[in-house]
Design a protein around this motif. Structure first.
Motif, PDB file in Angstrom:
ATOM      1  N   UNK A  55       0.877  -1.074  -0.059  1.00  0.00           N
ATOM      2  CA  UNK A  55       0.187  -0.070  -0.114  1.00  0.00           C
ATOM      3  C   UNK A  55       0.991   1.231   0.011  1.00  0.00           C
ATOM      4  N   UNK A  56       0.271   2.348  -0.611  1.00  0.00           N
ATOM      5  CA  UNK A  56       0.997   3.567  -0.394  1.00  0.00           C
ATOM      6  C   UNK A  56       0.957   4.296   0.815  1.00  0.00           C
ATOM      7  N   UNK A  57       1.930   5.136   1.212  1.00  0.00           N
ATOM      8  CA  UNK A  57       1.673   5.753   2.460  1.00  0.00           C
ATOM      9  C   UNK A  57       0.171   6.391   2.757  1.00  0.00           C
ATOM     10  N   UNK A  58       0.108   6.192   4.023  1.00  0.00           N
ATOM     11  CA  UNK A  58      -1.288   6.790   4.359  1.00  0.00           C
ATOM     12  C   UNK A  58      -1.316   8.399   4.493  1.00  0.00           C
ATOM     13  N   UNK A  59      -2.389   9.144   4.334  1.00  0.00           N
ATOM     14  CA  UNK A  59      -2.328  10.586   4.235  1.00  0.00           C
ATOM     15  C   UNK A  59      -1.970  11.223   5.625  1.00  0.00           C
ATOM     16  N   UNK A  60      -2.435  10.336   6.771  1.00  0.00           N
ATOM     17  CA  UNK A  60      -2.146  11.143   8.107  1.00  0.00           C
ATOM     18  C   UNK A  60      -1.251  10.375   8.898  1.00  0.00           C
ATOM     19  N   UNK A  61      -0.726  10.810  10.088  1.00  0.00           N
ATOM     20  CA  UNK A  61       0.017  10.089  10.771  1.00  0.00           C
ATOM     21  C   UNK A  61      -0.684   9.019  11.588  1.00  0.00           C
ATOM     22  N   UNK A  62      -1.712   9.342  11.925  1.00  0.00           N
ATOM     23  CA  UNK A  62      -2.612   8.372  13.060  1.00  0.00           C
ATOM     24  C   UNK A  62      -3.187   7.070  12.182  1.00  0.00           C
ATOM     25  N   UNK A  63      -3.445   7.403  10.574  1.00  0.00           N
ATOM     26  CA  UNK A  63      -3.788   6.338   9.987  1.00  0.00           C
ATOM     27  C   UNK A  63      -2.651   5.382   9.542  1.00  0.00           C
ATOM     28  N   UNK A  64      -1.471   6.068   9.413  1.00  0.00           N
ATOM     29  CA  UNK A  64      -0.206   5.200   8.993  1.00  0.00           C
ATOM     30  C   UNK A  64       0.028   4.457  10.293  1.00  0.00           C
ATOM     31  N   UNK A  65      -0.021   5.091  11.666  1.00  0.00           N
ATOM     32  CA  UNK A  65       0.260   4.243  12.690  1.00  0.00           C
ATOM     33  C   UNK A  65      -0.641   3.031  13.145  1.00  0.00           C
ATOM     34  N   UNK A  67       3.139   0.087  21.442  1.00  0.00           N
ATOM     35  CA  UNK A  67       2.635   1.101  22.294  1.00  0.00           C
ATOM     36  C   UNK A  67       2.613   2.375  21.515  1.00  0.00           C
ATOM     37  N   UNK A  68       3.948   2.631  21.062  1.00  0.00           N
ATOM     38  CA  UNK A  68       4.039   3.984  20.212  1.00  0.00           C
ATOM     39  C   UNK A  68       3.155   4.035  19.237  1.00  0.00           C
ATOM     40  N   UNK A  69       3.288   3.043  18.447  1.00  0.00           N
ATOM     41  CA  UNK A  69       2.138   3.060  17.468  1.00  0.00           C
ATOM     42  C   UNK A  69       0.687   3.319  17.990  1.00  0.00           C
ATOM     43  N   UNK A 117      -1.542   6.372  16.877  1.00  0.00           N
ATOM     44  CA  UNK A 117      -2.827   6.230  16.051  1.00  0.00           C
ATOM     45  C   UNK A 117      -3.888   7.122  16.640  1.00  0.00           C
ATOM     46  N   UNK A 118      -3.822   7.300  18.182  1.00  0.00           N
ATOM     47  CA  UNK A 118      -4.717   8.020  18.846  1.00  0.00           C
ATOM     48  C   UNK A 118      -4.458   9.356  19.020  1.00  0.00           C
ATOM     49  N   UNK A 119      -3.394   9.868  18.365  1.00  0.00           N
ATOM     50  CA  UNK A 119      -2.967  11.145  18.409  1.00  0.00           C
ATOM     51  C   UNK A 119      -2.561  11.682  19.859  1.00  0.00           C
ATOM     52  N   UNK A 120      -2.151  10.700  20.917  1.00  0.00           N
ATOM     53  CA  UNK A 120      -1.700  10.772  22.059  1.00  0.00           C
ATOM     54  C   UNK A 120      -0.320  11.085  22.272  1.00  0.00           C
ATOM     55  N   UNK A 121       0.324  12.174  21.480  1.00  0.00           N
ATOM     56  CA  UNK A 121       1.709  12.245  21.043  1.00  0.00           C
ATOM     57  C   UNK A 121       2.741  12.370  22.265  1.00  0.00           C
ATOM     58  N   UNK A 122       2.222  12.997  23.234  1.00  0.00           N
ATOM     59  CA  UNK A 122       3.179  12.708  24.644  1.00  0.00           C
ATOM     60  C   UNK A 122       3.388  11.123  24.877  1.00  0.00           C
TER      61      UNK A 122
END
Length: 234
Positions: A55-65, A135-137, A141-146
């Motif tokens: 698959x091609x890369x996903x458009x958002x970080x959380x979708x890719x994660x 867990x990082x991913x 995925x949840x946009x819980x960046x911290x």
């Protein structure tokens, strides 16, 4: 509902601390070998599914994660040591972190998202870098960046290399049949969410569940999981 950052559950800290000294056989996970297995599985499936492609890369970080987490758990259950690790999870006291990692991956594939996080945290707290990366991913995925950043720091290599496996170790059977492992990888490559066949999910959904204040019901492993390698898919 918007997701917010949170730290690992405080009430499992004692369990995590007790497990920190255990050996983690996934710490030296052979990524090249894993990729070779993925390629072989995908190529084996192309005769029946010629549309398989990367698959091609996903458009958002959380979708890719989310996609990368699905692929990661598929690789975990595909690993040659997954079956023996799961067996040690059932037969060893205290619980071994590599077995907890495999169990977490199975729970994720069976749709137990929150309980799988509990077991990923158990394994990661014991020093399992693969679980920390999952867990990082999960938090990315949840946009819980911290919180994602916190677990990303736990994926750093150990100061000393892990001990090699004893020479002459018997080769264990794969945790899942080839057809199931192939389908998990194929679905990842097609950009679909991997899932276990119903009869495999039925075994996991029949496990005893204990209540937990943060994660809800937490499935506990028992010896019905040893039935997984013997199940056939029609």
């Amino acid at each position: 509902m918007e997701c917010t950052d949170h730290e690992p559950a405080a009430d499992i800290d004692a369990v995590l601390e007790a497990a920190e000294t255990l050996t983690d056989t996934y710490r030296d996970y052979d990524v090249d070998a894993a990729l070779e297995r993925v390629t072989a599985l995908a190529q084996a499936g192309t005769e029946q599914a010629p549309e398989v492609c990367v698959p091609t890369p996903y458009p958002t970080i959380h979708e890719q994660a989310a996609h990368d987490l699905d692929l990661a758990v598929s690789l975990i259950v595909d690993a040659p040591q997954a079956c023996s690790s799961l067996t040690r999870l059932l037969d060893t006291d205290p619980v071994e972190p590599e077995g907890a990692l495999v169990f977490a991956a199975l729970l994720h594939l069976a749709g137990y998202r929150e309980p799988s996080q509990f077991w990923f945290e158990f394994a990661a707290g014991a020093g399992n870098r693969t679980a920390a990366f999952c867990l990082f991913l999960l938090h990315q995925q949840r946009s819980e960046h911290r919180t994602a950043t916190y677990w990303r720091t736990r994926t750093n290599p150990p100061a000393q290399p892990p001990m090699p496996s004893p020479a002459g170790t018997l080769r264990h059977p794969h945790l899942l049949p080839d057809a199931v492992r192939r389908d998990l990888i194929r679905r990842c490559w097609k950009g679909l969410r991997p899932s276990l066949p119903p009869r495999f999910e039925a075994v996991i959904h029949s496990l005893p569940v204990e209540p937990h204040s943060e994660f809800g019901g937490i499935p506990r492993p028992d010896h019905t999981l040893t039935e997984l390698p013997a199940l056939t898919v029609h």
